[in-house]
Enzyme design. Structure first.
Site, mmCIF file in Angstrom:
data_model
loop_
_atom_site.group_PDB
_atom_site.id
_atom_site.type_symbol
_atom_site.label_atom_id
_atom_site.label_comp_id
_atom_site.label_asym_id
_atom_site.label_seq_id
_atom_site.Cartn_x
_atom_site.Cartn_y
_atom_site.Cartn_z
ATOM 1 N N CYS A 21 -32.797 -60.775 37.615
ATOM 2 C CA CYS A 21 -32.546 -62.208 37.754
ATOM 3 C C CYS A 21 -33.277 -62.667 39.025
ATOM 4 C CB CYS A 21 -31.059 -62.457 37.901
ATOM 5 S SG CYS A 21 -30.386 -61.641 39.359
ATOM 6 N N HIS B 73 -25.913 -59.619 46.795
ATOM 7 C CA HIS B 73 -24.450 -59.740 46.667
ATOM 8 C C HIS B 73 -23.779 -60.487 47.814
ATOM 9 C CE1 HIS B 73 -24.335 -57.213 43.276
ATOM 10 N NE2 HIS B 73 -24.477 -56.053 43.882
ATOM 11 N N HIS C 80 -15.935 -54.568 44.978
ATOM 12 C CA HIS C 80 -17.351 -54.886 44.727
ATOM 13 C C HIS C 80 -17.889 -55.672 45.924
ATOM 14 C CE1 HIS C 80 -20.886 -56.899 43.101
ATOM 15 N NE2 HIS C 80 -20.909 -55.990 42.145
ATOM 16 N N GLU D 270 -19.918 -58.136 46.325
ATOM 17 C CA GLU D 270 -19.866 -59.609 46.270
ATOM 18 C C GLU D 270 -18.439 -60.092 46.510
ATOM 19 O OE1 GLU D 270 -21.445 -61.630 42.701
ATOM 20 O OE2 GLU D 270 -19.930 -63.171 43.068
ATOM 21 N N THR E 183 -19.573 -63.921 40.332
ATOM 22 C CA THR E 183 -20.626 -64.563 39.524
ATOM 23 C C THR E 183 -20.957 -63.843 38.215
ATOM 24 O OG1 THR E 183 -22.298 -63.370 40.797
ATOM 25 C CG2 THR E 183 -21.780 -65.596 41.526
ATOM 26 N N CYS F 70 -22.321 -67.044 37.116
ATOM 27 C CA CYS F 70 -23.759 -67.304 37.145
ATOM 28 C C CYS F 70 -24.301 -67.357 35.715
ATOM 29 C CB CYS F 70 -24.446 -66.195 37.935
ATOM 30 S SG CYS F 70 -26.224 -66.340 37.895
ATOM 31 N N SER G 213 -23.618 -51.025 37.669
ATOM 32 C CA SER G 213 -23.865 -52.467 37.576
ATOM 33 C C SER G 213 -22.759 -53.205 36.827
ATOM 34 C CB SER G 213 -25.201 -52.698 36.873
ATOM 35 O OG SER G 213 -25.285 -54.024 36.426
ATOM 36 N N SER G 214 -22.189 -54.243 37.464
ATOM 37 C CA SER G 214 -21.113 -55.014 36.819
ATOM 38 C C SER G 214 -21.646 -55.827 35.659
ATOM 39 C CB SER G 214 -20.515 -56.012 37.804
ATOM 40 O OG SER G 214 -19.786 -55.371 38.759
ATOM 41 N N SER H 293 -30.335 -56.099 36.699
ATOM 42 C CA SER H 293 -30.869 -55.195 37.727
ATOM 43 C C SER H 293 -31.826 -54.152 37.150
ATOM 44 C CB SER H 293 -29.706 -54.489 38.421
ATOM 45 O OG SER H 293 -28.894 -53.856 37.464
HETATM 46 S S1 SF4 Z 1 -25.600 -64.790 41.284
HETATM 47 FE FE1 SF4 Z 1 -26.026 -62.647 40.896
HETATM 48 S S2 SF4 Z 1 -26.719 -62.593 38.746
HETATM 49 FE FE2 SF4 Z 1 -26.846 -64.713 39.429
HETATM 50 S S3 SF4 Z 1 -28.962 -64.993 40.118
HETATM 51 FE FE3 SF4 Z 1 -27.714 -64.432 41.890
HETATM 52 S S4 SF4 Z 1 -27.880 -62.232 42.062
HETATM 53 FE FE4 SF4 Z 1 -28.550 -62.783 40.010
#
Ligand code: SF4
Length: 289
Positions: free
Chosen positions: A13, A75, A130, A132, A168, A199, A227-228, A271
């Site tokens: 992403c 994150h 996690h 984040e 997210t 997200c 990876s979540s 990822s």
């Molecule tokens: S919030 Fe997470 S999944 Fe969304 S663009 Fe950002 S890093 Fe990527």
């Protein structure tokens, strides 16, 4: 000959792409660069960057460092990390994804704006521990309540105000189930507000990947097991196509998976590097020779 298709919608992403680009730019200058935690939940991409010079550290190791550069990954981090950097004269290369930064700000405003901080329940639907989520909880002096799944919603106090946010990368469907449950149980005297902070970079991939997975006899979902968002997307593939396997690298492809099939779809998480999906395709081509 088996037909192989790589999903164009899979891969990094923009948050992850930006973080990697920042690391590559710094390393190209010949700077000694540390990264707090794995830059991406993908062992092979981490290894590629390690070979370029990136040194991955944890929080304990960061405490021992002074006068260096440390990159914060997409994150994000709690305020204490920035505080530590100031104390140890560490230059931060902040690659926190703008979507995560925005969410951190909203939660902080919510917490700071409460008449009696800590009275209302700030709830985060996310994975405990996690990175984040730790960064989000850190905006509330660690008072936020984390619920990992719908099953944990019952531990909230429905007689007090609830402000609900989401990590997210969580599932939109489960988030809505949680909202519905709280709405039907919250006391009349309490306020409930929910903020959809999922997200769309991940949420929008669901319908696409689901269609992709139904189109093929076999699905190889390439992704780091930590990876979540990978877990969410993999489960969706598995739901629509039971012949789905999660692999971290081409060596995990079993020859028997390729028996009696016409098509293989290769896809992955936000990822997953494109080059890794291409390596999986090449491995299948070699197995057929
Ligand atoms: S919030 Fe997470 S999944 Fe969304 S663009 Fe950002 S890093 Fe990527």
């Amino acid at each position: 000959m088996i037909q192989i298709e790589i999903d164009n919608g899979s891969g990094f992403c923009f948050g992850v792409t930006t973080a990697i680009k920042k690391a590559e730019e710094e390393l190209a200058k010949g700077t000694k660069l540390y990264c707090l935690g794995d830059i991406v939940h993908n062992g092979m991409e981490c290894e590629r960057l390690r070979e370029m010079g990136l040194i991955t550290i944890n929080h304990d190791e960061m405490r021992q460092l002074h006068n260096v550069k440390v990159l914060l990954r997409a994150h994000g981090e709690p305020p204490e990390t920035y505080e530590l950097a100031r104390k140890n004269n560490i230059e931060i290369i902040d690659a926190t994804c703008p979507v995560v930064l925005q969410l951190q700000k909203r939660i902080k405003q919510q917490y700071d704006g409460s008449e009696t901080p800590g009275d209302a329940q700030i709830v985060i639907f996310g994975k405990k521990g996690h990175a984040e989520v730790l960064g989000l909880v850190g905006q509330t002096q660690s008072t936020a309540i984390v619920i990992e799944s719908f099953d944990e919603v019952t531990k909230l106090d429905f007689s007090r105000d609830i402000y609900l946010y989401s990590q997210t990368t969580k599932s939109l469907d489960e988030f809505h189930r949680i909202i519905d449950y709280i709405q039907s149980h919250i006391s009349k005297d309490a306020t409930f507000k929910s903020f959809d902070t999922i997200c769309r970079n991940v949420a929008n991939r669901m319908p696409n990947i689901s269609q992709f997975a139904t189109r093929h006899d076999l699905i190889l979902f390439v992704c780091g097991r930590k990876s979540s968002n990978g877990k969410v997307l993999f489960n969706e593939c598995l739901r629509v196509n039971p012949n789905t396997h999660l692999i971290e690298d081409p060596q995990e492809i079993q020859p028997e998976w390729l028996e009696d099939i016409q098509t293989v779809g290769i896809c992955g998480a936000t990822s997953t590097p494109r080059w890794l999906m291409e390596q999986c395709r090449d491995a299948i081509l070699r197995m057929q020779q």
